[in-house]
Write a protein that holds these residues in place. Structure first.
Motif, PDB file in Angstrom:
ATOM      1  N   ALA A   5       4.176  18.635  -2.757  1.00 40.41           N
ATOM      2  CA  ALA A   5       3.309  18.000  -3.997  1.00 40.41           C
ATOM      3  C   ALA A   5       4.086  17.996  -5.185  1.00 40.41           C
ATOM      4  O   ALA A   5       4.134  16.704  -5.749  1.00 40.41           O
ATOM      5  N   ASP A   6       4.692  18.938  -5.384  1.00 39.66           N
ATOM      6  CA  ASP A   6       5.450  19.000  -6.654  1.00 39.66           C
ATOM      7  C   ASP A   6       6.643  17.834  -6.632  1.00 39.66           C
ATOM      8  O   ASP A   6       6.731  17.082  -7.599  1.00 39.66           O
ATOM      9  N   LEU A   7       7.322  17.813  -5.539  1.00 41.94           N
ATOM     10  CA  LEU A   7       8.347  16.667  -5.443  1.00 41.94           C
ATOM     11  C   LEU A   7       7.657  15.199  -5.631  1.00 41.94           C
ATOM     12  O   LEU A   7       8.088  14.221  -6.256  1.00 41.94           O
ATOM     13  N   ALA A   8       6.665  15.010  -4.626  1.00 39.70           N
ATOM     14  CA  ALA A   8       6.145  13.725  -4.844  1.00 39.70           C
ATOM     15  C   ALA A   8       5.244  13.537  -6.037  1.00 39.70           C
ATOM     16  O   ALA A   8       5.552  12.271  -6.814  1.00 39.70           O
ATOM     17  N   TYR A   9       4.690  14.357  -6.827  1.00 45.44           N
ATOM     18  CA  TYR A   9       4.188  14.117  -8.089  1.00 45.44           C
ATOM     19  C   TYR A   9       5.184  13.944  -9.081  1.00 45.44           C
ATOM     20  O   TYR A   9       5.260  12.714  -9.776  1.00 45.44           O
ATOM     21  N   GLU A  10       6.727  14.283  -9.032  1.00 43.46           N
ATOM     22  CA  GLU A  10       7.657  14.102  -9.908  1.00 43.46           C
ATOM     23  C   GLU A  10       7.909  12.702  -9.706  1.00 43.46           C
ATOM     24  O   GLU A  10       8.258  12.208 -10.631  1.00 43.46           O
ATOM     25  N   ASN A  11       8.307  12.456  -8.522  1.00 49.24           N
ATOM     26  CA  ASN A  11       8.760  11.082  -8.149  1.00 49.24           C
ATOM     27  C   ASN A  11       7.819  10.127  -8.536  1.00 49.24           C
ATOM     28  O   ASN A  11       8.381   9.199  -9.024  1.00 49.24           O
ATOM     29  N   LEU A  12       6.605  10.137  -8.292  1.00 48.67           N
ATOM     30  CA  LEU A  12       5.704   9.371  -8.737  1.00 48.67           C
ATOM     31  C   LEU A  12       5.519   9.043  -9.974  1.00 48.67           C
ATOM     32  O   LEU A  12       5.653   7.895 -10.544  1.00 48.67           O
ATOM     33  N   HIS A  13       5.719  10.198 -11.091  1.00 54.12           N
ATOM     34  CA  HIS A  13       5.578   9.978 -12.214  1.00 54.12           C
ATOM     35  C   HIS A  13       6.850   9.555 -12.957  1.00 54.12           C
ATOM     36  O   HIS A  13       6.830   8.976 -14.087  1.00 54.12           O
ATOM     37  N   THR A  14       7.831   9.738 -12.311  1.00 55.24           N
ATOM     38  CA  THR A  14       9.279   9.161 -12.692  1.00 55.24           C
ATOM     39  C   THR A  14       9.589   7.546 -12.450  1.00 55.24           C
ATOM     40  O   THR A  14       9.863   6.788 -13.491  1.00 55.24           O
ATOM     41  N   HIS A  15       8.741   7.180 -11.261  1.00 52.08           N
ATOM     42  CA  HIS A  15       9.125   5.833 -11.123  1.00 52.08           C
ATOM     43  C   HIS A  15       8.013   4.892 -11.286  1.00 52.08           C
ATOM     44  O   HIS A  15       8.105   3.710 -11.148  1.00 52.08           O
ATOM     45  N   ALA A  16       6.759   5.510 -11.579  1.00 49.11           N
ATOM     46  CA  ALA A  16       5.473   4.434 -11.808  1.00 49.11           C
ATOM     47  C   ALA A  16       4.517   5.303 -12.769  1.00 49.11           C
ATOM     48  O   ALA A  16       3.639   5.357 -12.345  1.00 49.11           O
ATOM     49  N   ALA A  17       5.339   5.983 -13.628  1.00 48.93           N
ATOM     50  CA  ALA A  17       4.430   6.565 -14.816  1.00 48.93           C
ATOM     51  C   ALA A  17       3.296   5.800 -15.333  1.00 48.93           C
ATOM     52  O   ALA A  17       2.035   6.525 -15.515  1.00 48.93           O
ATOM     53  N   GLN A  18       3.236   4.930 -15.533  1.00 54.63           N
ATOM     54  CA  GLN A  18       2.404   4.043 -16.510  1.00 54.63           C
ATOM     55  C   GLN A  18       1.175   3.570 -15.468  1.00 54.63           C
ATOM     56  O   GLN A  18       0.109   3.444 -15.883  1.00 54.63           O
ATOM     57  N   ILE A  19       1.460   3.662 -14.197  1.00 56.23           N
ATOM     58  CA  ILE A  19       0.090   3.372 -13.295  1.00 56.23           C
ATOM     59  C   ILE A  19       0.049   4.505 -12.301  1.00 56.23           C
ATOM     60  O   ILE A  19      -0.736   4.176 -11.058  1.00 56.23           O
ATOM     61  N   ALA A  20       0.576   5.374 -12.430  1.00 58.14           N
ATOM     62  CA  ALA A  20       0.532   6.628 -11.275  1.00 58.14           C
ATOM     63  C   ALA A  20      -1.082   7.051 -11.400  1.00 58.14           C
ATOM     64  O   ALA A  20      -1.352   7.658 -10.264  1.00 58.14           O
ATOM     65  N   SER A  21      -1.805   6.678 -12.352  1.00 55.23           N
ATOM     66  CA  SER A  21      -3.309   7.217 -12.250  1.00 55.23           C
ATOM     67  C   SER A  21      -4.118   6.323 -11.019  1.00 55.23           C
ATOM     68  O   SER A  21      -5.049   6.739 -10.711  1.00 55.23           O
ATOM     69  N   LEU A  22      -3.336   5.254 -10.281  1.00 53.54           N
ATOM     70  CA  LEU A  22      -3.839   4.766  -9.255  1.00 53.54           C
ATOM     71  C   LEU A  22      -3.711   5.527  -8.045  1.00 53.54           C
ATOM     72  O   LEU A  22      -4.482   5.253  -6.874  1.00 53.54           O
ATOM     73  N   ALA A  23      -2.793   6.576  -8.018  1.00 54.96           N
ATOM     74  CA  ALA A  23      -2.683   7.369  -6.798  1.00 54.96           C
ATOM     75  C   ALA A  23      -3.367   8.681  -6.957  1.00 54.96           C
ATOM     76  O   ALA A  23      -3.362   9.306  -7.945  1.00 54.96           O
ATOM     77  N   VAL A  24      -4.196   9.507  -6.018  1.00 56.73           N
ATOM     78  CA  VAL A  24      -4.532  10.636  -5.946  1.00 56.73           C
ATOM     79  C   VAL A  24      -3.702  11.473  -4.974  1.00 56.73           C
ATOM     80  O   VAL A  24      -3.690  10.928  -3.898  1.00 56.73           O
ATOM     81  N   LEU A  25      -3.088  12.337  -5.459  1.00 59.50           N
ATOM     82  CA  LEU A  25      -2.171  13.335  -4.388  1.00 59.50           C
ATOM     83  C   LEU A  25      -3.012  14.704  -4.353  1.00 59.50           C
ATOM     84  O   LEU A  25      -3.162  15.306  -5.381  1.00 59.50           O
ATOM     85  N   ARG A  26      -3.124  14.981  -3.016  1.00 59.40           N
ATOM     86  CA  ARG A  26      -3.704  16.467  -2.925  1.00 59.40           C
ATOM     87  C   ARG A  26      -2.855  17.202  -2.232  1.00 59.40           C
ATOM     88  O   ARG A  26      -2.305  16.707  -1.129  1.00 59.40           O
ATOM     89  N   ARG A  27      -3.104  18.523  -2.409  1.00 62.31           N
ATOM     90  CA  ARG A  27      -2.252  19.512  -1.813  1.00 62.31           C
ATOM     91  C   ARG A  27      -2.847  20.086  -0.558  1.00 62.31           C
ATOM     92  O   ARG A  27      -4.042  20.146  -0.659  1.00 62.31           O
ATOM     93  N   GLY A  28      -2.296  20.078   0.483  1.00 63.56           N
ATOM     94  CA  GLY A  28      -2.872  20.631   1.723  1.00 63.56           C
ATOM     95  C   GLY A  28      -2.694  19.502   2.735  1.00 63.56           C
ATOM     96  O   GLY A  28      -2.288  18.371   2.500  1.00 63.56           O
ATOM     97  N   ARG A  29      -2.930  19.880   3.971  1.00 64.67           N
ATOM     98  CA  ARG A  29      -2.963  19.160   5.192  1.00 64.67           C
ATOM     99  C   ARG A  29      -4.386  18.174   5.079  1.00 64.67           C
ATOM    100  O   ARG A  29      -5.385  18.468   4.613  1.00 64.67           O
TER     101      ARG A  29
END
Length: 198
Positions: free
Chosen positions: A49-73
């Motif tokens: 989750a940390d890796l995905a969150y970091e990559n998402l906010h590094t490469h698409a910071a201005q539109i990252a709010s379009l994504a909901v990332l949940r921890r867990g299966r």
């Protein structure tokens, strides 16, 4: 354009919901939000989750709010299909070796997340000694999906009328060989298996 962008553009429209049951390195999330789609994704571990969150906010910071990332299966999704069946496309693109049981679980939860008429795209990397396509088709049918097509995506750039491939053997490689063997480590293609929910 990355493979993830091509999948998102081919099987969804702006504003659609893309379901990603395993976020991996966030490449599918980034492709979806950059193409104007909303995303619901799961990361099975805190590290993932940390890796995905970091990559998402590094490469698409201005539109990252379009994504909901949940921890867990994603197995914790509601049992009633109507409660979540709103995704137009689901993308299963495992970044690590998966067992047939793990893949079946990802396919099953993706089927539940799809709206009728929605599409599931499963990407697999070429691996020696594995026949994944037949197993995937059976798993998808068991989840109530209909097989549409098998697309082979070649990796490489044509140079002088040849398609060179690169030998790759890195940490987490799904093969069982201890070092690069050019005859066994040529990554030539991805398989895309496409299904729809009736």
């Amino acid at each position: 354009m990355t493979l993830a962008h091509r999948i998102v553009d081919a099987f969804s429209s702006r504003g659609d919901l893309v379901f990603v049951p395993e976020a991996g390195n966030a490449s599918c999330l980034i492709a979806a939000v950059k193409s104007g789609r909303k995303v619901l994704a799961y990361a099975p571990s805190n590290h993932g989750a940390d890796l995905a969150y970091e990559n998402l906010h590094t490469h698409a910071a201005q539109i990252a709010s379009l994504a909901v990332l949940r921890r867990g299966r994603p197995g914790a999704l509601p049992a009633a299909p109507d409660a979540i069946a709103s995704a137009q496309v689901a993308i299963v693109a495992p970044h690590n070796a998966t067992t047939p049981g793990q893949l079946a679980a990802l396919v099953s939860v993706s089927a539940r997340a799809l709206t009728p008429g929605g599409v599931l795209v499963v990407t697999t990397r070429q691996s020696s000694g594995q026949e994944a396509a037949g197993q995937l088709v059976a798993q998808a049918r068991a989840a109530g999906l209909v097989y549409l097509q098998h697309i082979v995506v070649a990796e490489g750039v044509v140079k002088e009328q040849q398609l060179p491939t690169a030998a790759s053997h890195r940490s987490g490689c799904a093969c069982h060989f201890p070092q690069v063997n050019p005859g066994r480590h040529l990554l030539a293609h991805h398989d895309l298996l496409v299904f729809t929910k009736p």
